[in-house]
Design an enzyme around this catalytic site. Sequence first.
Site: not given
Length: 319
Positions: A42-46
């Site tokens: 999962l991307d850091p933003m997610a």
Amino acid sequence: MLETPPDGILLVDKPQGISSHRVVSIARRRLGLKKVGHAGTLDPMATGLLLLGIGPSTRLLTHLVGLDKTYTATVRLGVSTDSDDADGTPTAAVGTAAADVSDAAVERAVAEQRGVIDQVPSTVSAIKVDGRRAYDLARKGETVELRSRRVTVSQFDVTARTDATAVVDGAEVTVVDLDVVVTCSSGTYVRALARDVGAALGTGAHLVALRRTRVGPFDVDDAIDLEDDAVDVRGALARPADVARRLFTSVTLDAASAKDLTDGKRVAAEHPDSDGPVAAIAAEDDRLVGLVSVRRGLLRVITNFPAPAADRPQAGSRA
């Protein structure tokens, strides 16, 4: 008495702002174990559901990575970024005032992204190009051309919209925020779905929020906050046999057959033929012995799962 090392699948609700690798590091520290992996970043933003394999259960991860996934997200029409999400740098802010962003137009653009589609991944992605990550190349200013890949988007629905304004580089632009639900095959980039909807509407777009709510049969409502020291991480581990039953059909083995399968022998069992995987479960202790294929009533090992270390004879010990 020796303590059995931790073994199982851990459902984690990843917070915003940290990488999946960081989640793995926290799990290693809290469990005192190096052998920890994850099934899909999962991307850091997610935020949302991240599946971790602990100990021998890392062998299950290859069967978890390919599961379908469900997300909730917010797509902002009117502004594009170089990463197709809010962590990127704005590349265009044309706004939505001069475009048709009616509900009907939005639905047409979204509908084009449903079903089996050929999707070009986001440039800032972890895909390797000549052995190097695409995001490393992009951040160094190098041109990145990624090939399209076939993915399946079984659900892409707009659940709400908000007409608003946003400030980009000091200028105010009109935007539309779309709350969406997406269910898709593994390898689908929700960021790319947002980008392509924006392109179809002529407004550009990017994600401002992304949350993974489901992976296969596993739901984020059953996940833990790994950063909460009050959470019993070991107690939250899903047993390998229980996870395997949710993914595959199963066959139950007596003690002798379980040992033979562990030793790599073919074992007779009553089960329909299957190229696999089928979960082989030991009746004696309800333990996942292995994942097998079945041919003509014989089980053949695909992946073996060792008995807990505390149950194995120690070097120099006598029976």
